[in-house]
Design a protein around this motif. Structure first.
Motif, PDB file in Angstrom:
ATOM      1  N   GLY A  85      -2.127  69.994 -16.920  1.00  0.00           N
ATOM      2  CA  GLY A  85      -1.585  69.002 -17.851  1.00  0.00           C
ATOM      3  C   GLY A  85      -0.237  69.363 -18.436  1.00  0.00           C
ATOM      4  N   ARG A  86      -0.098  70.615 -18.895  1.00  0.00           N
ATOM      5  CA  ARG A  86       1.167  71.117 -19.443  1.00  0.00           C
ATOM      6  C   ARG A  86       1.694  70.273 -20.595  1.00  0.00           C
ATOM      7  N   LEU A  87       0.826  69.968 -21.549  1.00  0.00           N
ATOM      8  CA  LEU A  87       1.262  69.249 -22.741  1.00  0.00           C
ATOM      9  C   LEU A  87       1.994  70.199 -23.680  1.00  0.00           C
ATOM     10  N   PHE A  88       2.859  69.634 -24.510  1.00  0.00           N
ATOM     11  CA  PHE A  88       3.553  70.434 -25.515  1.00  0.00           C
ATOM     12  C   PHE A  88       2.598  70.665 -26.694  1.00  0.00           C
ATOM     13  N   PRO A  89       2.213  71.916 -26.951  1.00  0.00           N
ATOM     14  CA  PRO A  89       1.173  72.160 -27.968  1.00  0.00           C
ATOM     15  C   PRO A  89       1.596  71.826 -29.381  1.00  0.00           C
ATOM     16  N   HIS A  90       2.905  71.855 -29.658  1.00  0.00           N
ATOM     17  CA  HIS A  90       3.386  71.622 -31.025  1.00  0.00           C
ATOM     18  C   HIS A  90       3.618  70.148 -31.321  1.00  0.00           C
ATOM     19  N   LEU A  91       3.424  69.278 -30.316  1.00  0.00           N
ATOM     20  CA  LEU A  91       3.654  67.851 -30.503  1.00  0.00           C
ATOM     21  C   LEU A  91       2.341  67.090 -30.540  1.00  0.00           C
ATOM     22  N   ARG A  94       1.052  61.255 -29.413  1.00  0.00           N
ATOM     23  CA  ARG A  94       2.096  60.221 -29.357  1.00  0.00           C
ATOM     24  C   ARG A  94       3.429  60.814 -28.904  1.00  0.00           C
ATOM     25  N   SER A  95       3.798  61.942 -29.487  1.00  0.00           N
ATOM     26  CA  SER A  95       5.084  62.548 -29.144  1.00  0.00           C
ATOM     27  C   SER A  95       5.089  63.098 -27.724  1.00  0.00           C
ATOM     28  N   ASN A  96       3.945  63.607 -27.259  1.00  0.00           N
ATOM     29  CA  ASN A  96       3.847  64.021 -25.862  1.00  0.00           C
ATOM     30  C   ASN A  96       4.039  62.831 -24.938  1.00  0.00           C
ATOM     31  N   LEU A  97       3.406  61.711 -25.283  1.00  0.00           N
ATOM     32  CA  LEU A  97       3.503  60.515 -24.442  1.00  0.00           C
ATOM     33  C   LEU A  97       4.929  59.986 -24.363  1.00  0.00           C
ATOM     34  N   THR A  98       5.645  60.022 -25.464  1.00  0.00           N
ATOM     35  CA  THR A  98       6.974  59.420 -25.505  1.00  0.00           C
ATOM     36  C   THR A  98       8.093  60.387 -25.140  1.00  0.00           C
ATOM     37  N   TYR A  99       7.756  61.657 -24.906  1.00  0.00           N
ATOM     38  CA  TYR A  99       8.800  62.664 -24.658  1.00  0.00           C
ATOM     39  C   TYR A  99       9.681  62.266 -23.467  1.00  0.00           C
ATOM     40  N   ASP A 121      -7.207  54.508 -22.800  1.00  0.00           N
ATOM     41  CA  ASP A 121      -8.068  54.669 -23.967  1.00  0.00           C
ATOM     42  C   ASP A 121      -7.619  55.845 -24.836  1.00  0.00           C
ATOM     43  N   LEU A 122      -6.336  55.847 -25.192  1.00  0.00           N
ATOM     44  CA  LEU A 122      -5.756  56.948 -25.970  1.00  0.00           C
ATOM     45  C   LEU A 122      -5.474  56.565 -27.422  1.00  0.00           C
ATOM     46  N   GLY A 123      -5.802  55.342 -27.819  1.00  0.00           N
ATOM     47  CA  GLY A 123      -5.431  54.857 -29.142  1.00  0.00           C
ATOM     48  C   GLY A 123      -5.912  55.725 -30.284  1.00  0.00           C
ATOM     49  N   ASP A 124      -7.125  56.250 -30.196  1.00  0.00           N
ATOM     50  CA  ASP A 124      -7.676  57.064 -31.280  1.00  0.00           C
ATOM     51  C   ASP A 124      -7.178  58.507 -31.265  1.00  0.00           C
ATOM     52  N   LEU A 125      -6.388  58.872 -30.264  1.00  0.00           N
ATOM     53  CA  LEU A 125      -5.947  60.263 -30.115  1.00  0.00           C
ATOM     54  C   LEU A 125      -4.489  60.470 -30.491  1.00  0.00           C
ATOM     55  N   LEU A 126      -3.763  59.420 -30.828  1.00  0.00           N
ATOM     56  CA  LEU A 126      -2.308  59.491 -30.933  1.00  0.00           C
ATOM     57  C   LEU A 126      -1.812  60.512 -31.951  1.00  0.00           C
ATOM     58  N   GLY A 144      -0.743  59.583 -18.865  1.00  0.00           N
ATOM     59  CA  GLY A 144       0.035  58.624 -19.647  1.00  0.00           C
ATOM     60  C   GLY A 144       1.484  59.038 -19.792  1.00  0.00           C
ATOM     61  N   ARG A 145       1.721  60.309 -20.052  1.00  0.00           N
ATOM     62  CA  ARG A 145       3.106  60.796 -20.190  1.00  0.00           C
ATOM     63  C   ARG A 145       3.901  60.566 -18.915  1.00  0.00           C
ATOM     64  N   ALA A 146       3.267  60.849 -17.760  1.00  0.00           N
ATOM     65  CA  ALA A 146       3.948  60.635 -16.484  1.00  0.00           C
ATOM     66  C   ALA A 146       4.212  59.147 -16.244  1.00  0.00           C
ATOM     67  N   LEU A 147       3.252  58.294 -16.549  1.00  0.00           N
ATOM     68  CA  LEU A 147       3.429  56.862 -16.340  1.00  0.00           C
ATOM     69  C   LEU A 147       4.565  56.298 -17.184  1.00  0.00           C
ATOM     70  N   LEU A 148       4.707  56.799 -18.401  1.00  0.00           N
ATOM     71  CA  LEU A 148       5.707  56.253 -19.314  1.00  0.00           C
ATOM     72  C   LEU A 148       7.132  56.646 -18.950  1.00  0.00           C
ATOM     73  N   THR A 149       7.305  57.500 -17.944  1.00  0.00           N
ATOM     74  CA  THR A 149       8.646  57.743 -17.417  1.00  0.00           C
ATOM     75  C   THR A 149       9.015  56.683 -16.379  1.00  0.00           C
ATOM     76  N   SER A 150       8.124  55.707 -16.163  1.00  0.00           N
ATOM     77  CA  SER A 150       8.338  54.611 -15.207  1.00  0.00           C
ATOM     78  C   SER A 150       8.674  55.122 -13.809  1.00  0.00           C
ATOM     79  N   PRO A 151       7.813  55.984 -13.244  1.00  0.00           N
ATOM     80  CA  PRO A 151       8.115  56.552 -11.930  1.00  0.00           C
ATOM     81  C   PRO A 151       7.909  55.534 -10.812  1.00  0.00           C
ATOM     82  N   SER A 152       8.614  55.746  -9.710  1.00  0.00           N
ATOM     83  CA  SER A 152       8.392  54.935  -8.518  1.00  0.00           C
ATOM     84  C   SER A 152       7.259  55.501  -7.670  1.00  0.00           C
ATOM     85  N   LEU A 153       6.952  56.768  -7.863  1.00  0.00           N
ATOM     86  CA  LEU A 153       5.879  57.448  -7.153  1.00  0.00           C
ATOM     87  C   LEU A 153       5.265  58.463  -8.092  1.00  0.00           C
TER      88      LEU A 153
END
Length: 240
Positions: A85-91, A94-99, A121-126, A144-153
């Motif tokens: 996953g490699r999420l940013f632990p200090h964020l 919501r901030s991980n998703l929008t990074y 189904d991430l609404g309660d986790l933001l 979700g973080r990957a999808l929000l970069t609007s990738p083509s693949l």
């Protein structure tokens, strides 16, 4: 369409593969540990440079050794989901998703924030931090973080390998739903027959750095080719 013809020598191990994947659906890169799956997907991502060959997506070169083209990873319009996953632990979530999303110009964003949040189904986790999430929740945030970069693949390198059978069963439907809703083609690396049979439309089978089979994936194929899919029916709890 993704078109790949690459050669790479890694010490005593050689990768020599050629394959293509379609404009939609989930294509699995399948094989045992050490077959070269992660190295191949890393070359597609631009994290590892082939010695020779070509990687084209939608007829545009991402890598071409003859033309001396090697597009940097951040310019390839690809989303990458790692094993951990490699999420940013200090964020927060919501901030991980929008990074990554915040690095994309607004006119280049194809997916809405709440469309992705609701689908996964991430609404309660933001407002939570990654330390307060389960393994399955972390991987949903990573998707979700990957999808929000609007990738083509979308590239997924064994994203469920650290999860137990129950958690895998929770995440797999989200992956299928995500692909069908947003119509982003997925290249999905796995060594689990049951896992890819649950979600993949086609498969590329690797053995010792070479492609030994490509084609559509269904249970009939798996049962007829135990030499390619020896772990079918294992007790990983994903697919009966």
């Amino acid at each position: 369409m993704l078109e790949v013809t690459i050669h790479k020598k890694l010490g005593s191990f050689t990768i020599n593969v050629a394959f293509s994947s379609g404009d939609s659906g989930i294509t699995a890169i399948f094989g045992p540990s050490g077959s070269g799956k992660t190295s191949v997907i890393n070359m597609v991502a631009g994290l590892l440079k082939p010695d020779q060959g070509q990687i084209y997506f939608d007829s545009e070169p991402l890598f071409d050794s003859e033309k001396k083209i090697n597009v940097p990873p951040n310019k390839r319009r690809l989303g990458y989901i790692f094993q951990d996953g490699r999420l940013f632990p200090h964020l927060s979530v919501r901030s991980n998703l929008t990074y990554g999303m915040n690095l994309i110009p607004k006119n280049g964003r194809r997916l809405g924030f709440y469309d992705v949040v609701n689908m996964l189904d991430l609404g309660d986790l933001l407002h939570r931090r990654p330390a307060k999430l389960s393994g399955g929740e972390k991987q949903r945030v990573a998707i979700g973080r990957a999808l929000l970069t609007s990738p083509s693949l979308l590239l997924m390198d064994e994203p469920l390998s650290s999860l137990d059978g129950r958690r895998k069963s929770e995440i797999l439907p989200f992956i299928s739903k995500m692909q069908k809703k947003f119509l982003i083609p997925v290249l999905y690396v796995s060594h689990s027959t049951d896992e890819i049979l649950s979600i993949a439309d086609s498969v590329i089978v690797l053995r010792a750095g070479e492609v030994v089979f490509t084609g559509g994936l269904d249970i009939k194929l798996v049962r007829e080719h135990p030499e390619f899919f020896p772990t079918f029916g294992s007790n990983n709890g994903v697919c009966g």
